[in-house]
Scaffold this motif. Structure first.
Motif, PDB file in Angstrom:
ATOM      1  N   PRO A 126       7.665  -3.071  -2.942  1.00 20.23           N
ATOM      2  CA  PRO A 126       8.286  -2.194  -1.931  1.00 20.23           C
ATOM      3  C   PRO A 126       7.973  -2.620  -0.499  1.00 20.23           C
ATOM      4  O   PRO A 126       8.746  -2.341   0.422  1.00 20.23           O
ATOM      5  CB  PRO A 126       7.701  -0.810  -2.244  1.00 20.23           C
ATOM      6  CG  PRO A 126       6.519  -1.056  -3.127  1.00 20.23           C
ATOM      7  CD  PRO A 126       6.836  -2.309  -3.894  1.00 20.23           C
ATOM      8  N   GLN A 127       6.868  -3.334  -0.298  1.00 22.61           N
ATOM      9  CA  GLN A 127       6.534  -3.802   1.049  1.00 22.61           C
ATOM     10  C   GLN A 127       7.512  -4.855   1.552  1.00 22.61           C
ATOM     11  O   GLN A 127       7.594  -5.102   2.751  1.00 22.61           O
ATOM     12  CB  GLN A 127       5.113  -4.373   1.093  1.00 22.61           C
ATOM     13  CG  GLN A 127       4.038  -3.324   0.864  1.00 22.61           C
ATOM     14  CD  GLN A 127       2.662  -3.946   0.953  1.00 22.61           C
ATOM     15  OE1 GLN A 127       2.164  -4.487  -0.020  1.00 22.61           O
ATOM     16  NE2 GLN A 127       2.050  -3.905   2.129  1.00 22.61           N
ATOM     17  N   VAL A 128       8.228  -5.498   0.621  1.00 26.49           N
ATOM     18  CA  VAL A 128       9.283  -6.422   1.051  1.00 26.49           C
ATOM     19  C   VAL A 128      10.657  -5.818   0.755  1.00 26.49           C
ATOM     20  O   VAL A 128      11.662  -6.534   0.696  1.00 26.49           O
ATOM     21  CB  VAL A 128       9.129  -7.838   0.440  1.00 26.49           C
ATOM     22  CG1 VAL A 128       7.843  -8.496   0.940  1.00 26.49           C
ATOM     23  CG2 VAL A 128       9.146  -7.831  -1.080  1.00 26.49           C
TER      24      VAL A 128
ATOM     25  N   GLY B   1      -7.388  -1.818   4.343  1.00 27.57           N
ATOM     26  CA  GLY B   1      -6.267  -1.987   5.251  1.00 27.57           C
ATOM     27  C   GLY B   1      -5.042  -2.358   4.460  1.00 27.57           C
ATOM     28  O   GLY B   1      -5.089  -2.421   3.225  1.00 27.57           O
ATOM     29  N   CYS B   2      -3.925  -2.584   5.143  1.00 22.82           N
ATOM     30  CA  CYS B   2      -2.658  -2.846   4.454  1.00 22.82           C
ATOM     31  C   CYS B   2      -1.753  -3.646   5.378  1.00 22.82           C
ATOM     32  O   CYS B   2      -1.686  -3.354   6.574  1.00 22.82           O
ATOM     33  CB  CYS B   2      -2.000  -1.514   4.110  1.00 22.82           C
ATOM     34  SG  CYS B   2      -0.401  -1.663   3.292  1.00 22.82           S
ATOM     35  N   LEU B   3      -1.062  -4.643   4.845  1.00 20.58           N
ATOM     36  CA  LEU B   3      -0.154  -5.444   5.681  1.00 20.58           C
ATOM     37  C   LEU B   3       0.966  -4.590   6.282  1.00 20.58           C
ATOM     38  O   LEU B   3       1.548  -4.959   7.297  1.00 20.58           O
ATOM     39  CB  LEU B   3       0.436  -6.597   4.864  1.00 20.58           C
ATOM     40  CG  LEU B   3      -0.559  -7.675   4.413  1.00 20.58           C
ATOM     41  CD1 LEU B   3       0.116  -8.669   3.471  1.00 20.58           C
ATOM     42  CD2 LEU B   3      -1.172  -8.397   5.613  1.00 20.58           C
ATOM     43  N   SER B   4       1.257  -3.435   5.663  1.00 19.72           N
ATOM     44  CA  SER B   4       2.296  -2.551   6.193  1.00 19.72           C
ATOM     45  C   SER B   4       1.764  -1.578   7.242  1.00 19.72           C
ATOM     46  O   SER B   4       2.542  -0.820   7.831  1.00 19.72           O
ATOM     47  CB  SER B   4       2.947  -1.747   5.054  1.00 19.72           C
ATOM     48  OG  SER B   4       3.667  -2.620   4.201  1.00 19.72           O
TER      49      SER B   4
ATOM     50  N   CYS C 137      -5.841  -1.034  -7.348  1.00 28.81           N
ATOM     51  CA  CYS C 137      -5.542   0.391  -7.109  1.00 28.81           C
ATOM     52  C   CYS C 137      -4.592   0.567  -5.926  1.00 28.81           C
ATOM     53  O   CYS C 137      -3.605   1.305  -6.006  1.00 28.81           O
ATOM     54  CB  CYS C 137      -6.828   1.168  -6.833  1.00 28.81           C
ATOM     55  SG  CYS C 137      -7.954   1.193  -8.231  1.00 28.81           S
ATOM     56  N   HIS C 138      -4.880  -0.140  -4.842  1.00 29.08           N
ATOM     57  CA  HIS C 138      -4.081  -0.036  -3.619  1.00 29.08           C
ATOM     58  C   HIS C 138      -2.631  -0.470  -3.874  1.00 29.08           C
ATOM     59  O   HIS C 138      -1.689   0.205  -3.457  1.00 29.08           O
ATOM     60  CB  HIS C 138      -4.738  -0.912  -2.539  1.00 29.08           C
ATOM     61  CG  HIS C 138      -4.001  -0.999  -1.253  1.00 29.08           C
ATOM     62  ND1 HIS C 138      -4.508  -0.500  -0.063  1.00 29.08           N
ATOM     63  CD2 HIS C 138      -2.786  -1.531  -0.930  1.00 29.08           C
ATOM     64  CE1 HIS C 138      -3.628  -0.722   0.916  1.00 29.08           C
ATOM     65  NE2 HIS C 138      -2.573  -1.367   0.416  1.00 29.08           N
ATOM     66  N   GLU C 139      -2.465  -1.598  -4.578  1.00 27.54           N
ATOM     67  CA  GLU C 139      -1.108  -2.127  -4.805  1.00 27.54           C
ATOM     68  C   GLU C 139      -0.332  -1.245  -5.790  1.00 27.54           C
ATOM     69  O   GLU C 139       0.873  -1.017  -5.611  1.00 27.54           O
ATOM     70  CB  GLU C 139      -1.163  -3.573  -5.301  1.00 27.54           C
ATOM     71  CG  GLU C 139      -1.853  -4.566  -4.368  1.00 27.54           C
ATOM     72  CD  GLU C 139      -1.418  -4.474  -2.924  1.00 27.54           C
ATOM     73  OE1 GLU C 139      -0.248  -4.132  -2.651  1.00 27.54           O
ATOM     74  OE2 GLU C 139      -2.256  -4.729  -2.034  1.00 27.54           O
ATOM     75  N   ILE C 140      -1.019  -0.755  -6.826  1.00 22.38           N
ATOM     76  CA  ILE C 140      -0.332   0.100  -7.795  1.00 22.38           C
ATOM     77  C   ILE C 140       0.040   1.434  -7.134  1.00 22.38           C
ATOM     78  O   ILE C 140       1.102   1.989  -7.412  1.00 22.38           O
ATOM     79  CB  ILE C 140      -1.178   0.237  -9.084  1.00 22.38           C
ATOM     80  CG1 ILE C 140      -1.191  -1.139  -9.797  1.00 22.38           C
ATOM     81  CG2 ILE C 140      -0.618   1.320 -10.010  1.00 22.38           C
ATOM     82  CD1 ILE C 140      -2.162  -1.264 -10.965  1.00 22.38           C
ATOM     83  N   ASP C 141      -0.780   1.915  -6.214  1.00 24.02           N
ATOM     84  CA  ASP C 141      -0.398   3.095  -5.418  1.00 24.02           C
ATOM     85  C   ASP C 141       0.924   2.866  -4.690  1.00 24.02           C
ATOM     86  O   ASP C 141       1.756   3.773  -4.597  1.00 24.02           O
ATOM     87  CB  ASP C 141      -1.471   3.409  -4.356  1.00 24.02           C
ATOM     88  CG  ASP C 141      -2.603   4.272  -4.883  1.00 24.02           C
ATOM     89  OD1 ASP C 141      -2.534   4.737  -6.040  1.00 24.02           O
ATOM     90  OD2 ASP C 141      -3.569   4.491  -4.115  1.00 24.02           O
ATOM     91  N   HIS C 142       1.112   1.665  -4.138  1.00 22.67           N
ATOM     92  CA  HIS C 142       2.367   1.361  -3.421  1.00 22.67           C
ATOM     93  C   HIS C 142       3.577   1.622  -4.324  1.00 22.67           C
ATOM     94  O   HIS C 142       4.633   2.042  -3.845  1.00 22.67           O
ATOM     95  CB  HIS C 142       2.415  -0.106  -2.992  1.00 22.67           C
ATOM     96  CG  HIS C 142       1.797  -0.383  -1.645  1.00 22.67           C
ATOM     97  ND1 HIS C 142       2.245   0.190  -0.469  1.00 22.67           N
ATOM     98  CD2 HIS C 142       0.774  -1.201  -1.278  1.00 22.67           C
ATOM     99  CE1 HIS C 142       1.523  -0.258   0.549  1.00 22.67           C
ATOM    100  NE2 HIS C 142       0.616  -1.108   0.084  1.00 22.67           N
ATOM    101  N   LEU C 143       3.429   1.357  -5.635  1.00 22.89           N
ATOM    102  CA  LEU C 143       4.564   1.516  -6.554  1.00 22.89           C
ATOM    103  C   LEU C 143       4.920   2.989  -6.744  1.00 22.89           C
ATOM    104  O   LEU C 143       6.020   3.323  -7.190  1.00 22.89           O
ATOM    105  CB  LEU C 143       4.260   0.854  -7.903  1.00 22.89           C
ATOM    106  CG  LEU C 143       3.853  -0.622  -7.823  1.00 22.89           C
ATOM    107  CD1 LEU C 143       3.602  -1.177  -9.220  1.00 22.89           C
ATOM    108  CD2 LEU C 143       4.911  -1.449  -7.095  1.00 22.89           C
TER     109      LEU C 143
HETATM  110 NI    NI Z   1      -0.814  -2.120   1.171  1.00 19.81          NI
END
Ligand code: NI
Length: 168
Positions: free
Chosen positions: A50-52, A94-97, A136-142
């Motif tokens: 989703p970040q892209v 942190g997060c690239l977004s 955890c962080h990336e799966i949260d994005h989903l």
């Molecule tokens: Ni992120």
């Protein structure tokens, strides 16, 4: 491989639940390759589709816990789910977004993830420390969840640089 633009937190796409991948085709392979290229150019440790701007359940995580002298490597995860977690860690995230912003987030110290690879084969992978945090962080994005909504508090730049923030 091509670098893709990373959406930032103002974009509504980042707050939507992503759909499972059902077709393991060249389009998926292109997405994975592009996400890896993007992550490597951004010097990040993880990236979610989703970040892209792609609302599908795909993430890349950089495994940084490698023996001395070995190269870090990226793990491709399609339709990942956390099947076990244990322990606890409390630290900066942190997060690239969400450029230039960091906050304190509580996460498990250890997780086990079940996912599919780019050809649809199931596998399991474990992560410890930063890698567990990253899964955890990336799966949260989903799920449309950004780390700032789980932050106990944001950190100032000075705190981040000094590493001087209170545990709990
Ligand atoms: Ni992120």
């Amino acid at each position: 491989m091509a670098r893709r633009n990373i959406l930032t937190k103002e974009d509504p796409a980042l707050y939507k639940k992503c759909r499972p991948v059902t077709e393991f085709n060249p389009r998926l392979h292109q997405l994975l390759d592009d996400m890896k290229e993007t992550l490597s150019q951004e010097n990040g440790v993880g990236l979610a589709a989703p970040q892209v701007g792609v609302l599908r359940r795909v993430v890349i995580v950089l495994e940084t816990n490698v023996p001395e002298g070995e190269e870090e490597y990226m793990i491709e995860l399609v339709n990942p789910e956390i099947i076990e977690s244990s322990g606890e860690q409390f630290g900066a995230e942190g997060c690239l977004s969400v450029p230039e912003e960091y906050g304190l987030v509580r996460r498990p110290m250890h997780v086990k993830v079940r996912a599919q690879d780019r050809n649809g084969e199931s596998f399991e992978v474990e992560g410890e420390g930063l890698t567990a945090r990253c899964f955890c962080h990336e799966i949260d994005h989903l799920e449309g969840i950004i780390f700032t909504s789980k932050c106990e508090r944001m950190l100032t730049k000075e705190e981040l640089e000094s590493g001087d923030f209170e545990e709990e």
